[in-house]
Design a protein around this motif. Structure first.
Motif, PDB file in Angstrom:
ATOM      1  N   LEU A  75       0.830  -1.188   0.000  1.00 18.92           N
ATOM      2  CA  LEU A  75       0.000   0.000   0.000  1.00 18.92           C
ATOM      3  C   LEU A  75       0.864   1.237   0.000  1.00 18.92           C
ATOM      4  O   LEU A  75       0.725   2.113  -0.829  1.00 18.92           O
ATOM      5  CB  LEU A  75      -0.881  -0.010   1.248  1.00 18.92           C
ATOM      6  CG  LEU A  75      -1.851   1.159   1.373  1.00 18.92           C
ATOM      7  CD1 LEU A  75      -3.034   0.929   0.498  1.00 18.92           C
ATOM      8  CD2 LEU A  75      -2.293   1.296   2.807  1.00 18.92           C
TER       9      LEU A  75
ATOM     10  N   PHE B 266      -6.184  10.238  -4.363  1.00 22.68           N
ATOM     11  CA  PHE B 266      -5.613   8.980  -3.903  1.00 22.68           C
ATOM     12  C   PHE B 266      -6.424   7.765  -4.303  1.00 22.68           C
ATOM     13  O   PHE B 266      -5.904   6.685  -4.465  1.00 22.68           O
ATOM     14  CB  PHE B 266      -5.414   9.021  -2.384  1.00 22.68           C
ATOM     15  CG  PHE B 266      -4.157   9.729  -2.031  1.00 22.68           C
ATOM     16  CD1 PHE B 266      -4.108  11.105  -2.032  1.00 22.68           C
ATOM     17  CD2 PHE B 266      -3.008   9.020  -1.769  1.00 22.68           C
ATOM     18  CE1 PHE B 266      -2.930  11.770  -1.747  1.00 22.68           C
ATOM     19  CE2 PHE B 266      -1.830   9.689  -1.475  1.00 22.68           C
ATOM     20  CZ  PHE B 266      -1.790  11.056  -1.470  1.00 22.68           C
TER      21      PHE B 266
ATOM     22  N   PHE C 242      -4.465   1.884  -3.877  1.00 22.55           N
ATOM     23  CA  PHE C 242      -5.443   2.324  -2.893  1.00 22.55           C
ATOM     24  C   PHE C 242      -6.826   1.835  -3.293  1.00 22.55           C
ATOM     25  O   PHE C 242      -7.710   1.689  -2.466  1.00 22.55           O
ATOM     26  CB  PHE C 242      -5.471   3.855  -2.792  1.00 22.55           C
ATOM     27  CG  PHE C 242      -4.397   4.401  -1.902  1.00 22.55           C
ATOM     28  CD1 PHE C 242      -3.156   4.718  -2.405  1.00 22.55           C
ATOM     29  CD2 PHE C 242      -4.625   4.586  -0.554  1.00 22.55           C
ATOM     30  CE1 PHE C 242      -2.159   5.218  -1.585  1.00 22.55           C
ATOM     31  CE2 PHE C 242      -3.639   5.091   0.272  1.00 22.55           C
ATOM     32  CZ  PHE C 242      -2.403   5.409  -0.243  1.00 22.55           C
TER      33      PHE C 242
ATOM     34  N   TRP D  64      -6.011   1.891   4.887  1.00 22.56           N
ATOM     35  CA  TRP D  64      -6.621   3.111   4.346  1.00 22.56           C
ATOM     36  C   TRP D  64      -8.140   3.000   4.322  1.00 22.56           C
ATOM     37  O   TRP D  64      -8.854   3.972   4.542  1.00 22.56           O
ATOM     38  CB  TRP D  64      -6.081   3.319   2.916  1.00 22.56           C
ATOM     39  CG  TRP D  64      -6.678   4.471   2.188  1.00 22.56           C
ATOM     40  CD1 TRP D  64      -7.763   4.445   1.357  1.00 22.56           C
ATOM     41  CD2 TRP D  64      -6.227   5.826   2.194  1.00 22.56           C
ATOM     42  NE1 TRP D  64      -8.014   5.702   0.851  1.00 22.56           N
ATOM     43  CE2 TRP D  64      -7.089   6.553   1.346  1.00 22.56           C
ATOM     44  CE3 TRP D  64      -5.181   6.492   2.839  1.00 22.56           C
ATOM     45  CZ2 TRP D  64      -6.931   7.919   1.125  1.00 22.56           C
ATOM     46  CZ3 TRP D  64      -5.027   7.841   2.614  1.00 22.56           C
ATOM     47  CH2 TRP D  64      -5.887   8.550   1.768  1.00 22.56           C
TER      48      TRP D  64
ATOM     49  N   ARG E 274      -6.410   9.740   7.123  1.00 26.30           N
ATOM     50  CA  ARG E 274      -6.233   9.760   5.674  1.00 26.30           C
ATOM     51  C   ARG E 274      -5.505  11.026   5.247  1.00 26.30           C
ATOM     52  O   ARG E 274      -4.655  10.995   4.352  1.00 26.30           O
ATOM     53  CB  ARG E 274      -7.580   9.663   4.963  1.00 26.30           C
ATOM     54  CG  ARG E 274      -8.112   8.258   4.935  1.00 26.30           C
ATOM     55  CD  ARG E 274      -9.263   8.108   3.996  1.00 26.30           C
ATOM     56  NE  ARG E 274      -9.729   6.741   3.943  1.00 26.30           N
ATOM     57  CZ  ARG E 274     -10.728   6.327   3.183  1.00 26.30           C
ATOM     58  NH1 ARG E 274     -11.363   7.194   2.405  1.00 26.30           N
ATOM     59  NH2 ARG E 274     -11.098   5.063   3.177  1.00 26.30           N
TER      60      ARG E 274
ATOM     61  N   ILE F 274      -1.846  10.406   6.122  1.00 25.75           N
ATOM     62  CA  ILE F 274      -1.173   9.488   5.211  1.00 25.75           C
ATOM     63  C   ILE F 274      -0.943  10.167   3.860  1.00 25.75           C
ATOM     64  O   ILE F 274       0.141  10.090   3.270  1.00 25.75           O
ATOM     65  CB  ILE F 274      -1.990   8.183   5.018  1.00 25.75           C
ATOM     66  CG1 ILE F 274      -2.061   7.399   6.338  1.00 25.75           C
ATOM     67  CG2 ILE F 274      -1.368   7.308   3.938  1.00 25.75           C
ATOM     68  CD1 ILE F 274      -3.026   6.217   6.306  1.00 25.75           C
ATOM     69  N   SER F 275      -1.974  10.835   3.357  1.00 28.20           N
ATOM     70  CA  SER F 275      -1.811  11.471   2.031  1.00 28.20           C
ATOM     71  C   SER F 275      -0.778  12.589   2.094  1.00 28.20           C
ATOM     72  O   SER F 275      -0.001  12.778   1.160  1.00 28.20           O
ATOM     73  CB  SER F 275      -3.112  11.974   1.421  1.00 28.20           C
ATOM     74  OG  SER F 275      -4.095  12.186   2.342  1.00 28.20           O
TER      75      SER F 275
ATOM     76  N   LEU G 235      -4.915   5.133  11.433  1.00 25.58           N
ATOM     77  CA  LEU G 235      -5.173   3.892  10.696  1.00 25.58           C
ATOM     78  C   LEU G 235      -3.875   3.152  10.368  1.00 25.58           C
ATOM     79  O   LEU G 235      -3.842   1.938  10.332  1.00 25.58           O
ATOM     80  CB  LEU G 235      -5.915   4.187   9.386  1.00 25.58           C
ATOM     81  CG  LEU G 235      -7.289   4.853   9.505  1.00 25.58           C
ATOM     82  CD1 LEU G 235      -7.818   5.206   8.125  1.00 25.58           C
ATOM     83  CD2 LEU G 235      -8.278   3.945  10.217  1.00 25.58           C
ATOM     84  N   TRP G 236      -2.846   3.900  10.098  1.00 23.86           N
ATOM     85  CA  TRP G 236      -1.564   3.281   9.708  1.00 23.86           C
ATOM     86  C   TRP G 236      -0.820   2.758  10.933  1.00 23.86           C
ATOM     87  O   TRP G 236      -0.130   1.750  10.881  1.00 23.86           O
ATOM     88  CB  TRP G 236      -0.712   4.337   9.004  1.00 23.86           C
ATOM     89  CG  TRP G 236       0.554   3.857   8.412  1.00 23.86           C
ATOM     90  CD1 TRP G 236       1.795   3.857   8.991  1.00 23.86           C
ATOM     91  CD2 TRP G 236       0.743   3.299   7.108  1.00 23.86           C
ATOM     92  NE1 TRP G 236       2.726   3.325   8.130  1.00 23.86           N
ATOM     93  CE2 TRP G 236       2.116   2.990   6.968  1.00 23.86           C
ATOM     94  CE3 TRP G 236      -0.117   3.029   6.046  1.00 23.86           C
ATOM     95  CZ2 TRP G 236       2.646   2.427   5.801  1.00 23.86           C
ATOM     96  CZ3 TRP G 236       0.416   2.476   4.885  1.00 23.86           C
ATOM     97  CH2 TRP G 236       1.770   2.181   4.783  1.00 23.86           C
TER      98      TRP G 236
END
Lengths: 184, 228
Positions: free
Chosen positions: A119, A144, A150, A176, B159, B162-163, B217-218
């Motif tokens: 990922l 994304f 993803f 994710w 999110r 992470i992004s 989440l990660w």
């Protein structure tokens, strides 16, 4: 069998995508197969199967055989009404491709595919490649969800994950995508 | 109400703490502080009161963690999604934040005494400017303390984190600071807001909801959903 169908209809809400996460060291093929068949019977469209050691993935033929066997045993005469599409993601360089097996109707089964390293690394590399190819794409513009690793190829985010085994963790299952997933 | 309550633990609390400390202890615990509004409804008080009491409970929890030797705590105080709530509620929460961060700045001595380093993680430019300034002051004032760490996730979603990390890596490659082969899972870890912290050993969510709701989440490994 009829009870399963009526059980499904009796529920106010049915998950569209159910995740089955196994944290046991030696997962049971028979148990997993009967769970998948139950999901089919009750009307769940997408099922993901995951164990962090990748055992089901490596032995997916065995799992598929077990599922077909249980389908016949548990659903009996009804079993032809339920068909399965198997989506298998293979890591190939920096692109993900799918192999479709038993082309038919839903439910679709996604095998453990989106391990965390895949990922992270693949997404980042694809993003980087994309940016290198196209100067006009700003860093902020990237969507994304369009990045293959993803995207779960048409599977919506899991609504519900059933977790089996002693570990209170999803052990890297679709990090994710489980943003709003109920985990039981 | 102070961020770290100074009152001594009761006998029962001390007894329980001693039992717990006899076994393996998590080094980093994360909390999703959920259920303030439901609690307010249950007690027939205003929502704002629910949020305020939620903060009081946080302060008490921090005291327990300090006492149990849990050196790092991360709390989910305000999600980017929460901006979608009514203007009245969001303004109320921002006022609460102003109050609490201002109070934090008044408690410098206490923070110094316990060596608490405050970090605030999230998309801070989304916040009102005066709150950003208060946060900056709190973070700068405590940045050298290292006995324990409090990470407040404010205007945060996982999110987004992470992004943002992936974009940072992409920028690094674009600028020639990184080779594409440098891009890896562990580099992504280093680009997250939480890069200075070990992954949480335990995540606790109050209120009975069994979701992660876009939090860590990660990073999160083990979670525990407390039932009502």
């Amino acid at each position: 069998r009829q009870r399963w169908r009526s059980d499904g209809r009796a529920l106010q809400k049915l998950p569209v995508h159910m995740g089955l996460v196994v944290t046991e060291e030696e997962p049971s093929y028979a148990d997993m197969a009967s769970l998948v068949v139950w999901c089919m019977a009750v009307g769940i469209s997408y099922v993901s199967v995951y164990d962090h050691n990748g055992i089901f993935k490596r032995n997916n033929a065995r799992l598929m055989d077990e599922i077909l066997k249980q389908q016949q045993e548990l659903l009996g005469l009804d079993c032809s009404k339920y068909t399965m599409e198997f989506a298998n993601q293979e890591k190939a360089d920096q692109a993900l491709k799918f192999e479709l097996w038993h082309k038919a109707l839903t439910p679709k089964i996604l095998h453990p595919s989106l391990e965390m390293c895949m990922l992270g690394k693949t997404a980042a590399l694809l993003l980087v490649k994309g940016l290198q190819c196209d100067d006009s794409v700003g860093r902020e513009d990237v969507n994304f969800l369009e990045i293959p690793s993803f995207s779960t190829n048409g599977f919506p985010d899991p609504d519900l994950v059933l977790k089996f085994g002693p570990v209170d963790s999803t052990l890297g299952f679709l990090p994710w995508h489980i943003r709003l997933t109920e985990i039981m | 109400m102070s961020w770290i309550r100074e009152s001594e633990l009761t006998i029962i609390e001390r007894f329980c703490a001693n039992i717990i400390k006899a076994g393996p202890m998590p080094k980093h615990v994360a909390f999703i502080m959920d259920g303030n509004r439901r609690y307010a409804q249950k007690c027939h008080v205003e929502r704002q009161q629910g949020h305020s009491q939620g903060f009081d409970k946080l302060a008490q929890t921090l005291r327990w963690c300090l006492n149990l030797g849990i050196r790092e705590v991360t709390v989910y105080a305000f999600s980017i999604e929460n901006f979608k709530r009514s203007k009245e509620e969001v303004d109320g929460l921002m006022d609460l934040a102003r109050q609490k961060f201002s109070r934090l700045l008044e408690e410098q001595e206490n923070l110094k005494k316990h060596g608490v380093c405050i970090r605030v993680l999230g998309d801070l430019p989304l916040l009102p400017l005066d709150i950003q300034e208060l946060i900056a002051q709190a973070v700068l004032a405590t940045k050298n303390y290292n006995k324990c760490f409090l990470n407040v996730c404010f205007a945060y979603t996982s999110r987004h984190e992470i992004s943002n990390a992936v974009r940072e890596m992409a920028w690094g490659v674009e600028q020639g600071l990184l080779e594409p082969s440098d891009v890896s899972e562990s580099l992504l870890d280093k680009c997250l807001y939480t890069n200075n912290s070990p992954d949480p050993d335990l995540l606790i969510r109050t209120s009975g909801e069994v979701r992660l709701s876009d939090f860590l989440l990660w990073q999160v490994k083990i979670f525990c959903f407390l039932l009502e």
